[in-house]
Design a protein around this motif. Sequence first.
Motif, PDB file in Angstrom:
ATOM      1  N   ASN A 104       0.915  -0.858   0.282  1.00  0.00           N
ATOM      2  CA  ASN A 104       0.071   0.010   0.506  1.00  0.00           C
ATOM      3  C   ASN A 104       0.621   1.422   0.517  1.00  0.00           C
ATOM      4  N   PHE A 105       2.230   1.195   0.737  1.00  0.00           N
ATOM      5  CA  PHE A 105       2.703   2.693   0.924  1.00  0.00           C
ATOM      6  C   PHE A 105       3.582   2.461  -0.605  1.00  0.00           C
ATOM      7  N   ARG A 106       4.052   1.480  -0.667  1.00  0.00           N
ATOM      8  CA  ARG A 106       4.887   1.473  -2.278  1.00  0.00           C
ATOM      9  C   ARG A 106       3.614   2.174  -3.688  1.00  0.00           C
ATOM     10  N   LYS A 107       2.054   1.346  -3.210  1.00  0.00           N
ATOM     11  CA  LYS A 107       1.036   2.304  -4.409  1.00  0.00           C
ATOM     12  C   LYS A 107       0.732   3.959  -4.416  1.00  0.00           C
ATOM     13  N   ALA A 108       1.142   4.008  -3.168  1.00  0.00           N
ATOM     14  CA  ALA A 108       0.491   5.753  -2.190  1.00  0.00           C
ATOM     15  C   ALA A 108       1.478   6.381  -2.672  1.00  0.00           C
TER      16      ALA A 108
END
Length: 187
Positions: free
Chosen positions: A57-61
Amino acid sequence: MEQKRCGWCLSSDLYKAYHDHEWGVPVKDDATLFEFLILETFQAGLSWITILNKRDNFRKAFDNFDYKKIAGYQQQKIDSLLQDAGIIRNKLKIKATISNAQAFMEVQSQFESFSNYIWEFVDHTPIKNSFSNYKDMPATTDISDRLSIDLKSRGFKFVGSTVVYAHMQATGMVNDHEITCFRYHEV
């Protein structure tokens, strides 16, 4: 028979995979060093497994941890991140991520790479410690203290000595695998 691992990673398969393939492996790539720096700053005050569970999720955000993009984030993007339930929605840490990306690029311009800069603190060679129990590992060291102070002087935020030492462990600047762990001699 299962291989002997460090005691801290036994609670989940995700922890074991991270331990077996990433933790303590020397990282010299700036993009990966930045990713770990961001993840470690968000981890401050939380458990590492919380961050690992949210890593994708961090990677996408955060645009695949592209520090050049992150350095230019504006208020609209900050507002969007604050609404993203997939990450840690801490306004100060989100703003620190942006300023850390800017400071990261400034360090790159001064030292040719962030890797050159950070690895100088250990003479470009991993420190191999000899702990038989992860509970005996320090949370900070003299080197992490010095590096923390230096990072702060360059404008980095959420880089206290404990965060810095965790970053050093994750990126292989120190080998803190337990001496009985199968990874101890591999990294």
